[in-house]
Design an enzyme around this catalytic site. Structure first.
Site, PDB file in Angstrom:
ATOM      1  N   SER A 157       3.820  -2.094  10.258  1.00  0.00           N
ATOM      2  CA  SER A 157       5.283  -1.971  10.405  1.00  0.00           C
ATOM      3  C   SER A 157       6.026  -3.252  10.031  1.00  0.00           C
ATOM      4  CB  SER A 157       5.638  -1.536  11.838  1.00  0.00           C
ATOM      5  OG  SER A 157       5.121  -0.245  12.114  1.00  0.00           O
ATOM      6  N   GLY A 182       2.777   2.343  10.937  1.00  0.00           N
ATOM      7  CA  GLY A 182       3.661   3.489  10.789  1.00  0.00           C
ATOM      8  C   GLY A 182       4.339   3.931  12.072  1.00  0.00           C
ATOM      9  N   HIS A 233      -9.355   0.845   5.488  1.00  0.00           N
ATOM     10  CA  HIS A 233      -8.057   1.013   6.140  1.00  0.00           C
ATOM     11  C   HIS A 233      -8.215   1.938   7.340  1.00  0.00           C
ATOM     12  CE1 HIS A 233      -3.866   2.151   6.802  1.00  0.00           C
ATOM     13  NE2 HIS A 233      -3.533   1.073   6.112  1.00  0.00           N
ATOM     14  N   ASN A 251       0.859  -1.181   0.000  1.00  0.00           N
ATOM     15  CA  ASN A 251       0.000   0.000   0.000  1.00  0.00           C
ATOM     16  C   ASN A 251       0.901   1.239   0.000  1.00  0.00           C
ATOM     17  OD1 ASN A 251      -1.919   1.978   0.385  1.00  0.00           O
ATOM     18  ND2 ASN A 251      -2.452   1.363   2.469  1.00  0.00           N
ATOM     19  N   GLU A 307      -6.638   4.363   8.376  1.00  0.00           N
ATOM     20  CA  GLU A 307      -6.500   5.788   8.080  1.00  0.00           C
ATOM     21  C   GLU A 307      -7.783   6.348   7.483  1.00  0.00           C
ATOM     22  OE1 GLU A 307      -1.814   4.875   7.533  1.00  0.00           O
ATOM     23  OE2 GLU A 307      -3.017   5.253   5.744  1.00  0.00           O
ATOM     24  N   LYS A 336       0.051   4.303  -0.211  1.00  0.00           N
ATOM     25  CA  LYS A 336      -0.575   5.444   0.455  1.00  0.00           C
ATOM     26  C   LYS A 336      -0.342   6.729  -0.366  1.00  0.00           C
ATOM     27  CE  LYS A 336      -0.213   3.031   4.838  1.00  0.00           C
ATOM     28  NZ  LYS A 336      -0.022   3.123   6.308  1.00  0.00           N
ATOM     29  N   GLU A 340      -4.795  -5.193  10.798  1.00  0.00           N
ATOM     30  CA  GLU A 340      -3.786  -4.156  11.007  1.00  0.00           C
ATOM     31  C   GLU A 340      -4.032  -3.475  12.347  1.00  0.00           C
ATOM     32  OE1 GLU A 340      -2.102  -2.513   6.996  1.00  0.00           O
ATOM     33  OE2 GLU A 340      -4.064  -1.669   7.345  1.00  0.00           O
TER      34      GLU A 340
END
Length: 253
Positions: free
Chosen positions: A213, A173, A95, A9, A97, A11, A167
């Site tokens: 990560s 991240g 996701h 991904n 985010e 992003k 996730e």
């Protein structure tokens, strides 16, 4: 046997020229790979250029998001029709985010999942708990709610196209990563949940990816777990370390 997946991904990273150049690097790096599936998800503006590089290769392209209407006055959104014309097979939905920065609800995510399945695309449904939820022992409750709401009205037949990515939000991240045991525990819970919701056969066919990560230093310990079928990779998918992850996966398959 479930075919493992290595998905990247990107992003909001890489300009069009950078994306096209990197697609060429990946094209060479994954040449001949057939024992696992490779997917990359560039930003929307880079998909046509990346598609031209990868169109005849073994690397599939995913979209990072998709709206649930076919067309209309939805400024800034992308429809399945736009993606299908570029032969996009996969779309990342829900996701963290999208959930936590842009406020997407489980109901909106469910509409997107249903629209993808209706149009023979494979949704990668993302689920995961925040740090405070894990600390309060709410991990399983959060995952169960996200999956049940995200897959609402999805028939057993439609589950053939679905992938789930676990996730943990606290690991995305941040440099933190769930231990192989923590990740396996949740993946096992997800597979049992799908078995209860559908059938053991559907659960055994479902590919469940880990994300958060992932790097070459920690990937092997994760990918050898019995219920982890691959990775949804963020930062490490932007560099040649993504190819290194593929080499690690080849040792396991």
């Amino acid at each position: 046997m479930r075919k493992p997946v290595l998905a990247g991904n990107w992003k909001m990273n890489k300009t069009l020229s950078e994306a096209v150049q990197f697609a060429g690097v990946l094209l060479n790096g994954f040449v001949g790979v057939s024992d696992y599936e490779v997917i990359v998800a560039p930003p929307f503006v880079s998909i046509p250029g990346v598609y031209e590089i990868l169109r005849d290769s073994n690397i599939k392209i995913a979209a990072q998001n998709m709206y649930y209407e076919d067309s209309g006055a939805f400024t800034g959104e992308i429809s399945w029709k736009m993606l299908k014309e570029l032969e996009i097979e996969y779309v990342i939905i829900g996701h963290s985010e999208r959930r936590h920065i842009f406020g997407e609800t489980d109901e909106v995510i469910n509409k997107k999942v249903l629209k993808a399945i209706e149009n023979k695309m494979s949704p990668i449904l993302c689920v995961g708990e925040r740090l405070e939820e894990r600390e309060q022992d709410l991990t399983f409750a959060v995952i169960e709610m996200q999956i049940k709401k995200g897959l609402k009205n999805v028939p057993s037949e439609g589950m053939k196209n679905v992938l789930i990515a676990y996730e943990p939000v606290w690991a995305i991240g941040t440099g933190k990563v769930a231990t192989p045991q923590q990740a396996q525990e949740v993946h096992h819970f997800i597979r049992n949940l799908i078995s209860d919701m559908y059938s053991k056969e559907v659960a055994e066919q479902l590919r469940i990816l880990y994300g958060g990560s992932i790097k070459p230093e920690n990937f092997f310990g994760l990918i050898i777990q019995p219920d982890i079928d691959g990775g949804l990779v963020g930062g490490a998918s932007l560099k040649e370390s993504f190819i290194e992850l593929g080499k690690i996966l080849s040792r396991v398959v």
